[in-house]
Scaffold this motif. Structure first.
Motif, PDB file in Angstrom:
ATOM      1  N   GLN A 173      71.749   9.361  39.352  1.00  0.00           N
ATOM      2  CA  GLN A 173      72.433   9.672  40.601  1.00  0.00           C
ATOM      3  C   GLN A 173      73.889  10.027  40.335  1.00  0.00           C
ATOM      4  O   GLN A 173      74.580   9.356  39.569  1.00  0.00           O
ATOM      5  CB  GLN A 173      72.348   8.466  41.547  1.00  0.00           C
ATOM      6  N   LEU A 231      68.307   8.459  44.745  1.00  0.00           N
ATOM      7  CA  LEU A 231      67.307   7.904  43.839  1.00  0.00           C
ATOM      8  C   LEU A 231      65.921   8.443  44.163  1.00  0.00           C
ATOM      9  O   LEU A 231      65.107   8.694  43.268  1.00  0.00           O
ATOM     10  CB  LEU A 231      67.331   6.374  43.946  1.00  0.00           C
ATOM     11  N   GLY A 235      68.628   4.128  37.126  1.00  0.00           N
ATOM     12  CA  GLY A 235      69.327   3.684  38.320  1.00  0.00           C
ATOM     13  C   GLY A 235      69.477   2.181  38.326  1.00  0.00           C
ATOM     14  O   GLY A 235      69.159   1.496  37.341  1.00  0.00           O
ATOM     15  N   ILE A 251      65.596  -0.063  42.183  1.00  0.00           N
ATOM     16  CA  ILE A 251      64.343   0.575  41.756  1.00  0.00           C
ATOM     17  C   ILE A 251      63.172  -0.382  41.939  1.00  0.00           C
ATOM     18  O   ILE A 251      62.117  -0.001  42.465  1.00  0.00           O
ATOM     19  CB  ILE A 251      64.433   1.013  40.281  1.00  0.00           C
TER      20      ILE A 251
END
Length: 245
Positions: free
Chosen positions: A136, A160, A177, A182
């Motif tokens: 990102q 994301l 990330g 996540i």
């Protein structure tokens, strides 16, 4: 009549200033589940860092006003005075400390690597040399991946979810990330078609904190005092536990 009108105008002006002073504008994102996201039922920002900011505002006697931004736009919004504080899954890095001040740490975590759901390889970072990976824009992970210099390309994304889409479709080999973000998203929605790489060693562990302008040391001191009190009472741990953190 003129004096009375002037007095009324002064009272109204003071009331307006008081109302403004009692409002704390908090910058958040919609892509940081479970730190910050939008509740689909209420269409309002929610998450651990939203609840934390609301609790801090209450402790300061202020009313929180949440302003939704792209992650990469949070610091510019703070620097230009559009928001008073950032409360998101933002890591307090040395580079960011050059332009903003961070509060005391409220949570710590590392990065996670994710690949397509049918890929069972236990990758480490060097295993992806020559591949296209994604992160990102504006994150420390993107900076670290680019500095590594071993990839064919480090593609930068606004969200994301966009990275997960391209990993699922095979457009990029892996994405990187915030590990807790996540894990939460994959756990809630297996249809995303990606999974975390088990055993992956993070590029580093970072500390999450709120950010305020360097021009506002008084607010920083007040925020830190609230955080210290919540750590002492256990309220801080309760806020993060509510979201599985």
């Amino acid at each position: 009549m003129k004096l009375r009108s002037l007095a009324l105008a002064s009272t109204l002006a003071l009331s307006a200033l008081s109302a403004q002073a009692d409002e704390l504008t908090v910058g958040v994102t919609t892509t940081g589940v479970p730190f910050t996201f939008v509740d689909t039922a209420t269409q309002k920002p929610t998450g651990a860092m939203v609840d934390l900011a609301a609790a801090i505002a209450e402790d300061l006697g202020d009313t929180p006003e949440f302003a939704i931004n792209q992650f990469s736009a949070l610091i510019p919004a703070l620097e230009t005075g559009k928001i008073d504080v950032i409360s998101a899954g933002m890591l307090a890095t040395d580079k960011r400390k050059e332009v903003v001040d961070f509060s005391d740490t409220v949570y710590s975590y590392g990065d996670g690597m994710f690949v397509a759901a049918d890929d069972d390889t236990a990758y480490q970072l060097d295993d992806l040399a020559g591949e296209i990976v994604g992160a990102q824009i504006g994150t420390t992970f993107a900076d670290k991946l680019q500095a590594k210099g071993i990839f064919k390309e480090v593609k930068l994304y606004d969200s994301l979810v966009d990275i997960m889409r391209d990993v699922k479709l095979g457009r990029i080999k892996a994405g990187f990330g915030d590990l807790p973000i996540i894990a939460y998203q994959v756990g809630q929605n297996p249809a995303l078609g990606v999974k975390l790489v088990e055993g992956y060693e993070p590029m580093g562990i970072g500390d999450v904190a709120l950010a305020v302008s360097k021009e506002n040391p008084e607010l920083l001191a007040e925020v830190n005092a609230s955080i210290a009190a919540m750590k002492e009472s256990g309220e801080l741990a309760e806020i993060f536990a509510k979201y599985g953190l």
